[in-house]
Structure formats: structure tokens, C-alpha cells
Design a protein around this motif. Structure first.
Motif, PDB file in Angstrom:
ATOM      1  N   GLY A   1      -9.325  -5.460   6.376  1.00  0.00           N
ATOM      2  CA  GLY A   1      -8.432  -6.498   6.127  1.00  0.00           C
ATOM      3  C   GLY A   1      -9.292  -7.712   5.441  1.00  0.00           C
TER       4      GLY A   1
ATOM      5  N   PHE B   1     -10.398  -6.887  -0.622  1.00  0.00           N
ATOM      6  CA  PHE B   1      -9.399  -6.251  -1.660  1.00  0.00           C
ATOM      7  C   PHE B   1     -10.157  -6.527  -2.990  1.00  0.00           C
ATOM      8  CE2 PHE B   1      -7.417  -7.610   2.312  1.00  0.00           C
ATOM      9  CZ  PHE B   1      -7.065  -6.489   2.792  1.00  0.00           C
TER      10      PHE B   1
ATOM     11  N   GLN C   1      -3.236  -5.326  -3.911  1.00  0.00           N
ATOM     12  CA  GLN C   1      -3.926  -4.260  -2.686  1.00  0.00           C
ATOM     13  C   GLN C   1      -3.904  -5.229  -1.483  1.00  0.00           C
ATOM     14  OE1 GLN C   1      -8.130  -3.672  -2.640  1.00  0.00           O
ATOM     15  NE2 GLN C   1      -8.011  -1.859  -1.908  1.00  0.00           N
ATOM     16  N   TRP C   2      -4.008  -6.388  -1.369  1.00  0.00           N
ATOM     17  CA  TRP C   2      -4.045  -7.246  -0.193  1.00  0.00           C
ATOM     18  C   TRP C   2      -2.437  -7.209   0.448  1.00  0.00           C
ATOM     19  CZ3 TRP C   2      -1.145 -11.854   0.285  1.00  0.00           C
ATOM     20  CH2 TRP C   2      -1.029 -12.411   1.393  1.00  0.00           C
TER      21      TRP C   2
ATOM     22  N   TRP D   1      -1.328  -4.062   2.170  1.00  0.00           N
ATOM     23  CA  TRP D   1      -2.094  -3.908   3.368  1.00  0.00           C
ATOM     24  C   TRP D   1      -1.316  -4.999   4.290  1.00  0.00           C
ATOM     25  CZ3 TRP D   1      -4.475  -7.205   6.668  1.00  0.00           C
ATOM     26  CH2 TRP D   1      -5.302  -6.675   7.707  1.00  0.00           C
TER      27      TRP D   1
ATOM     28  N   GLU E   1       1.971  -3.568   5.311  1.00  0.00           N
ATOM     29  CA  GLU E   1       1.932  -2.454   6.438  1.00  0.00           C
ATOM     30  C   GLU E   1       1.429  -2.971   7.470  1.00  0.00           C
ATOM     31  OE1 GLU E   1      -0.248   1.937   6.525  1.00  0.00           O
ATOM     32  OE2 GLU E   1      -0.868   0.398   4.933  1.00  0.00           O
ATOM     33  N   ARG E   2       0.492  -3.757   7.436  1.00  0.00           N
ATOM     34  CA  ARG E   2      -0.048  -4.475   8.852  1.00  0.00           C
ATOM     35  C   ARG E   2       1.090  -4.908   9.584  1.00  0.00           C
ATOM     36  NH1 ARG E   2      -1.405  -8.544  11.699  1.00  0.00           N
ATOM     37  NH2 ARG E   2      -0.344  -9.859  10.251  1.00  0.00           N
TER      38      ARG E   2
END
Length: 448
Positions: free
Chosen positions: A60, A63, A68-69, A72, A75-76
Motif C-alpha cells: 500500500g 503504485f 492502481q492505488w 487497491w 479492495e482494502r
């Protein structure tokens, strides 16, 4: 990191560094992650501000781009909501990408409900600005939404505002002449060869990308009520705003005859005599004397090359970029437009933004306000061919005196006392002077 606010920087260029540097020195905040497509920039930024020279990024923290971040982070949050153990997220984001990218990024991250500072300009059209405002207006009031109009926050300008509005050292403000001297080589670099050389689809150009925070500075001084005034007092809004500008210098008709048909500095017979020579600007004035600031715009990893392989290797890398050129009418325009051409002759470039522009702002008298505010006039002059680089200067004419400023010194003359007062303001730290931090304004906004 425990207890500190964590921040992501999207875009690890000069503006990203300008905000990351002061954040990294704060006790209650830290740069935690970076999203940057250029590998060298991303690694250099991460080692400097996040995981250290000998460390490696944790999950994390690194990126290749903002999307992309975002994927992520979404999803996190889903995993966290399902009771899973996940890496920490960030509390806020600095958006420091190219101007045209702002609106997509801002609209995408608004639902995350985090603190955001977006580099100026917020967007390149009024419609996009309103869309962003609407998206963030749904978030709770405790979340900070800010735009990088950093001129308000330099120690010099904070003092200037106090002297004018609180101390009233020249009485009522009647007229302002404000100049943004872009710098002869800086304009050639950024607005003739660089990424801001073409107007936007809405025909906005250098005034928006370079001087929108000069407009903000003038409105901050001339429209907003003094600090400590009744919050119910409305802003003194301008009656009219007008502007005129032109592209006078950086065009083919101004090309020296000795340069003949050359379109690239490395093949130009006039190169040694030309002030805009890419060889002079990037090698003679920088690489040859160990000054690498701005060179990473031309070659992203030039500092690494210089450190690992020496100046000759760095010079070869620099010249390999500078010699790249295109042929008008042959090279597709979309290929020309999508990248900078730092070796291109400034008189043969595809630039179309103004290199000289004046904005005139007029206020009518406001005799309904308890402050009683007279009519006033302000001009902003953005001009390319100047010795000083972004060192704003101006003169303010008041009912009882006259004041001048230049980012370092404030001088005012009292008509009643016939007395002059001169105040020197402190310099920004050396590193911030090197990266042109707006006289400490970048630090001032970031650490507010």
C-alpha cells in the motif's frame, strides 16, 4: 507512524516534492504512499520520504498510477469491512498531476471521504470545477478540501495582508499593480517547449496554468474582509474583469535569420548566440556546474545517472533527449502534442499560449458595508521575458500612502507622517528556495 496522519502523493514531480518536504518534517503527519508512473521518480520519492534509502515499500505504499492505488484502496476497504486484517490506508491525498488530469482524479476519490489538497488549477474548465465542488460538497465538513493557491501562505504575503488590512498602513486600498515575472528561460522551458505550451480545449493557456493563484492573491487582498472582522460581512466582489494578451516573442516571425531553417538547437548554426539555446540552458547553466534542478524534466533519471556513471554519461543521456525532433506536416500532431520537446527551437515550436498578458479587475464603491470599501482597480501583468523568475512584485496605492513588495522586502511610505518604513521578511529554507517553493507558501499551506 502510529498516531500520525498518513498521506498519499499522486504525482512525484516538483509539486509533489514541494508538499512532501514540509509534511515529512511534521510531528503529526507523514508521507505514507506514492503513485507515480515514472519509475525513477517513484523510487527516488519513496526512498526520500517514505521507506528510506535502504528500505523497501510495504503493502500500500507504492503504485504506478493513481488508478492502481484507487483499486487497491477500494479492495482494502471491502476486506476491512469483512473483518479481514489489512494494511493501513491513507487519511489524505495530494493531487499533483498535470492540470488536465485533475478532474478525473478528484471525481474518483471524492467518495473516499478523505482530506484532499489539489494542486492549482483545480480544473481546466468552470464546468469541471463545479463538478468537483459538487462531488466534495457531499462529504462531512471535518474533511479538508483545498486547492494549492499557495501565495496566500508565504510569510511575506501573510505580513503584507496584515499591514494592509489590519494595520492599514496606507489607509484604504485604491489601486494595485501586480507583476508575475515568469522568467525568460522558465517560459521557454515550460510554456514553449514543455507540457503547458498549448491552450486547453477551452482555450485557456498560460494565465490559468501559471498565474491563477496570482488572481487568487489579488482577490484575497482586495475582496475578503480583514482577519477578525465580523463573519457576516460579505466579500467585496469585483464589478468587472477583463484581460488582453498576445504571443509576441516565441513564434517563427521572431526567429533570427542566422538560425536559418534549423528546428533543433543541436543542429542550429546560431546556437551559441541564442539565449534560448537548450545546450546553454540545460548543459552550460546546469549539468556542467552540477545543478540538476529542472534537468529531471528532460531526463527523469539524470540525477541517478550522474551519481552512478558520471557527468559524461549524464550528458549523453541529456543530449539523446535534446536531439529528438519532429517534422511539421509529417509527424502526426497527436504525437507532437503528447510530450515536451526540450531541444526544439523556441521559434519553431507548436506553442500557442500568451507570453504577455494583462488582467484588469475593477471594484465599485461599497458604502453599504460597515467596513466602507472604496472603489478600486487592480492589474495583473504576467510576462515571459524577465530576469527574475517567479519573484512577484507590485505597488499598492492607498488613500494615505504607497506600498511596494517583491517577495522579500515590503516598503511603505506614509503621506501623513512623510515617513518610509522598510521590512525584510525571512528567506525560506535553502531546499525550498532551490525548488521555488513560493517564498515558503508551499510549506505554509501544507502545515496550516
Amino acid at each position: 507512524m502510529d498516531g500520525k496522519l498518513r498521506f498519499l502523493v499522486i504525482g512525484a514531480g516538483q509539486r509533489g516534492v514541494s508538499y512532501a518536504n514540509p509534511v515529512s518534517q511534521m510531528a503529526k503527519a507523514a508521507i505514507y504512499a506514492v503513485a507515480e508512473p515514472v519509475n525513477f521518480r517513484r523510487q527516488h520519492f519513496g526512498k526520500t520520504y517514505i521507506w528510506g534509502q535502504d528500505g523497501k515499500p510495504a503493502a500500500g505504499q507504492e503504485f504506478s498510477d493513481w488508478k492502481q492505488w484507487l483499486a487497491w484502496e477500494i479492495e482494502r476497504r471491502e476486506l476491512e469491512g469483512a473483518g479481514k486484517t489489512v494494511p493501513p490506508g491513507v487519511d489524505g491525498v495530494f493531487v499533483c498531476t498535470l492540470d488536465a488530469m485533475h478532474v478525473e482524479i478528484m471525481l474518483a476519490i471524492a467518495p473516499l471521504n478523505i482530506h484532499v489538497l489539489c494542486e492549482k488549477p483545480l480544473a481546466t474548465s468552470l464546468a469541471d470545477c463545479m463538478s468537483i465542488l459538487g462531488a466534495f460538497s457531499r462529504n462531512p465538513q471535518e474533511k479538508i478540501f483545498s486547492v494549492g493557491h499557495v501565495l496566500r501562505y508565504s510569510p511575506h504575503n501573510q505580513l503584507l495582508r496584515k499591514l494592509l488590512l489590519t494595520d492599514r498602513v496606507i489607509g484604504d486600498i485604491l489601486s494595485v499593480e501586480h507583476t508575475e515575472p515568469v522568467g525568460w528561460w522558465h517560459f521557454a522551458h515550460s510554456y514553449t517547449r514543455g507540457p503547458w505550451r498549448r491552450a486547453t480545449d477551452n482555450k485557456d493557456g498560460s494565465l490559468l496554468t501559471k498565474s491563477c493563484h496570482d488572481i487568487d492573491f489579488l482577490l484575497w487582498l482586495l475582496s475578503q474582509a480583514p482577519d477578525g472582522a465580523d463573519k457576516e460581512i460579505s466579500a467585496h466582489l469585483p464589478k468587472t474583469i477583463s484581460s488582453t494578451g498576445a504571443l509576441n516573442q516565441f513564434k517563427r516571425s521572431r526567429k533570427p535569420k542566422q538560425a536559418s531553417e534549423a528546428t533543433n538547437c543541436l543542429a542550429c548554426p546560431y546556437e551559441r548566440q541564442c539565449q534560448y539555446s537548450a545546450v546553454k540552458i540545460y548543459d552550460d547553466a546546469r549539468l556542467a556546474v552540477g545543478h540538476t534542478h529542472w534537468l529531471n524534466h528532460v531526463v527523469h533519471d539524470i540525477e541517478d545517472t550522474l551519481h552512478l556513471s558520471g557527468v559524461d554519461a549524464a550528458r549523453r543521456s541529456l543530449y539523446a533527449n535534446l536531439e529528438q525532433d519532429y517534422i511539421k506536416g509529417v509527424t502526426p500532431d497527436e504525437e507532437i502534442a503528447k510530450r515536451p520537446w526540450y531541444g526544439r527551437c523556441v521559434y519553431e515550436s507548436d506553442n500557442d499560449v500568451c507570453d504577455d498578458q494583462v488582467v484588469t479587475i475593477k471594484w465599485d464603491e461599497d458604502n453599504q458595508s460597515p467596513l466602507y470599501r472604496p472603489g478600486k482597480l487592480a492589474t495583473l501583468h504576467m510576462v515571459a521575458n524577465t530576469e527574475k523568475e517567479c519573484e512577484r512584485r507590485g505597488i499598492i496605492y492607498g488613500s494615505h500612502g504607497e506600498l511596494s513588495y517583491n517577495g522579500k522586502t515590503i516598503r511603505y511610505f506614509d503621506f501623513v507622517q512623510t515617513q518610509e518604513t522598510v521590512i525584510e521578511t525571512p528567506d525560506a529554507p535553502e531546499f525550498e528556495q532551490k525548488i521555488k517553493s513560493h517564498g515558503g507558501g508551499d510549506r505554509g499551506l501544507t502545515t496550516l
